[in-house]
Design an enzyme around this catalytic site. Structure first.
Site, PDB file in Angstrom:
ATOM      1  N   TYR A  94     -11.018  49.920  13.700  1.00 14.54           N
ATOM      2  CA  TYR A  94     -10.747  48.102  13.844  1.00 14.54           C
ATOM      3  C   TYR A  94      -9.988  48.019  12.671  1.00 14.54           C
ATOM      4  O   TYR A  94      -9.325  48.949  11.940  1.00 14.54           O
ATOM      5  CB  TYR A  94     -12.189  48.412  13.195  1.00 14.54           C
ATOM      6  CG  TYR A  94     -12.514  46.681  13.642  1.00 14.54           C
ATOM      7  CD1 TYR A  94     -12.425  45.482  14.373  1.00 14.54           C
ATOM      8  CD2 TYR A  94     -13.815  46.327  12.047  1.00 14.54           C
ATOM      9  CE1 TYR A  94     -12.752  44.780  13.743  1.00 14.54           C
ATOM     10  CE2 TYR A  94     -13.796  44.843  12.248  1.00 14.54           C
ATOM     11  CZ  TYR A  94     -13.862  44.296  13.265  1.00 14.54           C
ATOM     12  OH  TYR A  94     -14.093  42.724  12.778  1.00 14.54           O
ATOM     13  N   ARG A 146      -3.000  34.283  14.674  1.00 10.99           N
ATOM     14  CA  ARG A 146      -3.681  34.507  13.838  1.00 10.99           C
ATOM     15  C   ARG A 146      -4.597  35.990  13.620  1.00 10.99           C
ATOM     16  O   ARG A 146      -5.469  35.567  13.359  1.00 10.99           O
ATOM     17  CB  ARG A 146      -4.240  32.749  13.723  1.00 10.99           C
ATOM     18  CG  ARG A 146      -4.631  32.544  11.484  1.00 10.99           C
ATOM     19  CD  ARG A 146      -6.043  31.849  11.244  1.00 10.99           C
ATOM     20  NE  ARG A 146      -7.552  32.918  11.612  1.00 10.99           N
ATOM     21  CZ  ARG A 146      -8.279  33.876  11.851  1.00 10.99           C
ATOM     22  NH1 ARG A 146      -7.424  34.391  10.538  1.00 10.99           N
ATOM     23  NH2 ARG A 146      -9.090  34.319  12.074  1.00 10.99           N
ATOM     24  N   LYS A 151     -12.461  45.285  19.235  1.00  7.93           N
ATOM     25  CA  LYS A 151     -13.783  44.762  19.106  1.00  7.93           C
ATOM     26  C   LYS A 151     -14.380  45.142  20.845  1.00  7.93           C
ATOM     27  O   LYS A 151     -16.122  45.490  19.751  1.00  7.93           O
ATOM     28  CB  LYS A 151     -13.329  43.086  19.470  1.00  7.93           C
ATOM     29  CG  LYS A 151     -13.130  42.763  17.919  1.00  7.93           C
ATOM     30  CD  LYS A 151     -13.464  41.656  17.047  1.00  7.93           C
ATOM     31  CE  LYS A 151     -13.118  41.214  16.371  1.00  7.93           C
ATOM     32  NZ  LYS A 151     -14.151  40.556  14.416  1.00  7.93           N
ATOM     33  N   GLU A 175     -11.433  35.258  19.299  1.00  3.74           N
ATOM     34  CA  GLU A 175     -11.182  36.199  18.978  1.00  3.74           C
ATOM     35  C   GLU A 175      -9.660  36.017  18.624  1.00  3.74           C
ATOM     36  O   GLU A 175      -8.092  35.847  18.949  1.00  3.74           O
ATOM     37  CB  GLU A 175     -10.668  37.761  18.976  1.00  3.74           C
ATOM     38  CG  GLU A 175     -10.603  38.047  17.547  1.00  3.74           C
ATOM     39  CD  GLU A 175     -12.357  38.868  16.773  1.00  3.74           C
ATOM     40  OE1 GLU A 175     -12.104  38.583  15.828  1.00  3.74           O
ATOM     41  OE2 GLU A 175     -13.456  38.472  17.397  1.00  3.74           O
ATOM     42  N   ASP A 176      -9.149  35.576  16.785  1.00  3.99           N
ATOM     43  CA  ASP A 176      -7.607  34.920  16.325  1.00  3.99           C
ATOM     44  C   ASP A 176      -7.617  33.855  16.801  1.00  3.99           C
ATOM     45  O   ASP A 176      -6.036  34.483  16.682  1.00  3.99           O
ATOM     46  CB  ASP A 176      -7.262  36.526  15.920  1.00  3.99           C
ATOM     47  CG  ASP A 176      -7.956  37.408  14.874  1.00  3.99           C
ATOM     48  OD1 ASP A 176      -8.921  36.978  14.492  1.00  3.99           O
ATOM     49  OD2 ASP A 176      -7.983  38.802  14.914  1.00  3.99           O
ATOM     50  N   ASP A 209     -15.803  34.977  16.259  1.00  3.79           N
ATOM     51  CA  ASP A 209     -16.402  35.852  15.511  1.00  3.79           C
ATOM     52  C   ASP A 209     -16.132  35.540  13.870  1.00  3.79           C
ATOM     53  O   ASP A 209     -16.577  35.531  13.068  1.00  3.79           O
ATOM     54  CB  ASP A 209     -16.087  37.347  15.888  1.00  3.79           C
ATOM     55  CG  ASP A 209     -15.833  38.894  15.367  1.00  3.79           C
ATOM     56  OD1 ASP A 209     -18.005  38.103  14.748  1.00  3.79           O
ATOM     57  OD2 ASP A 209     -15.878  39.276  14.467  1.00  3.79           O
ATOM     58  N   ASP A 210     -14.575  34.806  14.104  1.00  3.33           N
ATOM     59  CA  ASP A 210     -13.926  33.999  13.056  1.00  3.33           C
ATOM     60  C   ASP A 210     -14.248  32.802  12.120  1.00  3.33           C
ATOM     61  O   ASP A 210     -15.109  33.069  11.025  1.00  3.33           O
ATOM     62  CB  ASP A 210     -12.585  33.902  13.186  1.00  3.33           C
ATOM     63  CG  ASP A 210     -11.544  34.676  13.459  1.00  3.33           C
ATOM     64  OD1 ASP A 210     -11.530  36.078  13.717  1.00  3.33           O
ATOM     65  OD2 ASP A 210     -11.377  35.050  14.971  1.00  3.33           O
ATOM     66  N   ASN A 240      -8.649  40.079   5.433  1.00  2.00           N
ATOM     67  CA  ASN A 240      -8.174  41.264   5.931  1.00  2.00           C
ATOM     68  C   ASN A 240      -6.419  41.203   6.361  1.00  2.00           C
ATOM     69  O   ASN A 240      -6.916  39.665   6.942  1.00  2.00           O
ATOM     70  CB  ASN A 240      -8.873  41.735   7.520  1.00  2.00           C
ATOM     71  CG  ASN A 240     -10.385  41.837   7.436  1.00  2.00           C
ATOM     72  OD1 ASN A 240     -10.879  42.361   5.974  1.00  2.00           O
ATOM     73  ND2 ASN A 240     -11.109  41.350   7.712  1.00  2.00           N
ATOM     74  N   ASN A 244     -18.651  43.721   6.985  1.00  2.00           N
ATOM     75  CA  ASN A 244     -18.422  43.862   7.791  1.00  2.00           C
ATOM     76  C   ASN A 244     -17.932  42.973   9.542  1.00  2.00           C
ATOM     77  O   ASN A 244     -19.920  42.686   9.591  1.00  2.00           O
ATOM     78  CB  ASN A 244     -17.363  44.987   8.275  1.00  2.00           C
ATOM     79  CG  ASN A 244     -16.876  45.207   8.925  1.00  2.00           C
ATOM     80  OD1 ASN A 244     -16.749  44.453  10.221  1.00  2.00           O
ATOM     81  ND2 ASN A 244     -15.897  46.759   9.286  1.00  2.00           N
TER      82      ASN A 244
END
Length: 591
Positions: free
Chosen positions: A139, A192, A210, A282-283, A305-306, A447, A491
């Site tokens: 990760y 992203r 993930k 995600e992202d 999640d972001d 991150n 995290n």
């Protein structure tokens, strides 16, 4: 967050169970399976008992040298393996020794991915039993570098790649995946990736990583997990010119073309896997992330999640830090550097928790929270030019053009970085925080490590050891004036595996803000006095499965309370039920 999205959803709430919630309309047609099998071509999957050479090449069932004498006879393995029988524990010891020989983290990552491709249970056993050492490998921060070099280290597909070439055929593509019962999908469009920007198709490393954590930390079985990359092109010129790039060589699709493609995907997912499959975004870039969560939050089981995961884990740290800071959340002032999906998501969840505790409307509790973006402090005089998700944070104040001026004017108790830009918490900024706080709370959440707003050593040194520090990526313990400080890691892996598992075991059909608050409270509740004595506001990852079971139980309890859980009757002891449902990576004995 419900308040933020309600306007975008035309007043609909997650709990309204929108009539748009299924492919053909009407919530009673939960799975749409009949329609899927009648109207679509079906892939003819066949199942047979693996034996001999094929068994050794099947990662789901391969045990390597751990096959017993009896199993070697029964499954035609004689001669295909050396004569030694080595138990799983000894295999792990040997592998950990090998991994520790690598000095480059990316080499460890490649070795772990190769292990997953040949022996799934050993991979997860290794990860579960050595989580603190191996989490940074599979990760963040290593996964960021892996995504950047994904074209070069690509061996074989680990998920589904759905590109614009598959437009109009997404349902058929989903049917190509061999597993039928999918419970969790993690999907990205690669625009992203962490703080690294647009990595296009190479963003697949994120869903793969993930979902490895969904299994290792949360207990969702690997066969129920599906990583997906939506490839609509990339605007990264470097990748477009790279001969090893594995994605579409075109500029990103945007606007109607993009949203129509995503809608076909979301429709196909529900049609193929049913109402209860969790889709984790995600992202995605900020503008798309908010739009997709607002659009599908009332019709699908979706989670970002972001926005939501980061918010829940940061809120848990803030709630836990109150034992060190004193007072309640409402007694403190929060200043964010970064007003994207992570920053506004965290801010909204803090405001919701304050509102819940004080019974004051969320519109009022938001006034304790300030955000700084690339143009300075977000204030009322800028409201007309702001994106919709920033507008709730435009308070009455004189403009401040930079972070240092904002810190001096607002005098926050907590400084939270979600900017994606490294070294932005300068010595002057941190010293200003220390000037008016006995224990300044500093969270450098961006991150990977290179993008962190400041390091743990800088935070402790510049505050003379008084800071309560947490970061998004891991930092080693810091020694200052003879005392050892253990930095916290905010995290997302603390939250999303347990949250997702709670949704799965309760058969939930929607994600509500109250479930995020329940997850945060469960995580904060796992911080003990032993942790506080070391200045920690998060528990150790070594107990993550226990933590995930408590989070899953809290989330499931809230799902039952809200009436969106479908797995009935409700288990009497949800923690024990969660633990009993968790995937075990120990080897099975074969007939």
């Amino acid at each position: 967050m419900e308040n933020t999205f309600k306007e975008l959803r035309g007043g609909e709430s997650v709990l309204d169970l929108s009539p748009r919630s299924t492919v053909g309309g009407g919530v009673e047609d939960v799975y749409g399976e009949d329609r899927a099998t009648e109207d679509q071509l079906v892939t003819p999957w066949t199942i047979s008992v693996a034996s001999g050479y094929s068994l050794l090449r099947d990662p789901h069932h391969n045990k390597g040298l751990a096959f017993t004498e009896k199993e070697r006879d029964a499954h035609y393995l004689r001669g295909l393996l050396p004569p030694a029988v080595i138990p799983q524990e000894l295999q792990m010891k040997k592998l950990m020794h090998s991994l520790r020989q690598y000095e480059v983290p990316l080499h460890k990552y490649v070795a772990m991915m190769e292990l997953e491709e040949r022996n799934e249970r050993l991979f997860y056993k290794l990860l579960v039993d050595n989580v603190e050492e191996l989490l940074p490998v599979v990760y963040t921060p290593t996964v960021g570098e892996a995504c950047q070099k994904y074209g070069s280290i690509f061996r074989r597909p680990q998920g589904l790649y759905i590109s614009l070439k598959e437009k109009g055929k997404i349902l058929e593509v989903l049917k190509n995946w061999p597993e039928r019962t999918i419970q969790v999908i993690v999907v990205t469009d690669g625009e992203r990736i962490l703080g690294l920007g647009d990595l296009g198709c190479q963003g697949m490393g994120i869903p793969v990583g993930k979902l490895a954590l969904y299994t290792a930390l949360g207990g969702v079985r690997p066969s129920a997990c599906l990583p997906i990359t939506i490839d609509v092109g990339t605007n990264n010129e470097q990748l477009l010119k790279d001969e090893y790039y594995i994605g579409l060589r075109q500029k990103r699709a945007t606007g109607k073309e993009y949203y129509d493609f995503l809608h076909e995907f979301m429709t196909a997912v529900k049609q193929n896997y049913g109402e209860k499959v969790l889709v984790q975004f995600e992202d995605f870039a900020n503008h798309n992330a908010f739009e997709l969560l607002a659009k599908y939050g009332t019709t699908h089981l979706v989670f970002n999640d972001d926005i939501q995961g980061t918010a829940a884990v940061v809120l848990a740290g803030l709630v836990a830090s109150l034992k060190l800071l004193g007072g309640t959340l409402a007694d403190h002032t929060f200043l964010f550097l970064g007003a994207g999906e992570a920053g506004t998501g965290i801010a909204e969840l803090i405001a919701l928790e304050m509102s819940k505790q004080t019974k004051v409307p969320v519109e009022e509790t938001r006034k304790n929270i300030w955000l700084v973006d690339s143009k300075g402090l977000i204030v009322k005089s800028r409201k007309e030019s702001l994106q919709h998700f920033k507008k709730p944070w435009a308070h009455e104040h004189e403009p401040c053009n930079n972070l240092l001026d904002a810190v001096k004017a607002i005098k926050p108790t907590a400084l939270i970085g979600t900017s994606g830009v490294g070294k932005t918490f300068t010595k002057e900024v941190v010293e200003a925080m220390a000037a008016f706080n006995k224990k300044p709370l500093i969270m450098a959440l961006s991150n990977p490590t290179s993008q962190a707003e400041c390091t743990a050593e800088e935070a402790y040194t510049w505050t003379e050891g008084r800071a309560i520090f947490a970061s998004g990526s891991p930092f080693d313990p810091v020694e200052y004036n003879g005392k050892t400080y253990v930095p916290g890691q905010a995290n997302n892996a603390y939250i999303f595996p347990g949250l997702g598992f709670g949704l799965v075991i309760s058969g939930s059909i929607r994600v509500h803000d109250d479930m995020l608050l329940a997850a945060s409270e469960a995580l904060a509740g796992q911080v003990t006095q032993e942790h506080y004595d070391k200045g920690m506001i998060y528990p150790r990852f070594s107990t993550i499965r226990k933590i995930s079971a408590h989070i899953a139980a809290n989330v499931a309890a809230k799902a039952y309370e809200l009436g969106v859980a479908t797995r009935l009757p409700r288990p009497a002891d949800l923690v024990k039920y969660a633990e009993s449902c968790m995937y075990s990576p120990n080897y099975r004995t074969y007939r």
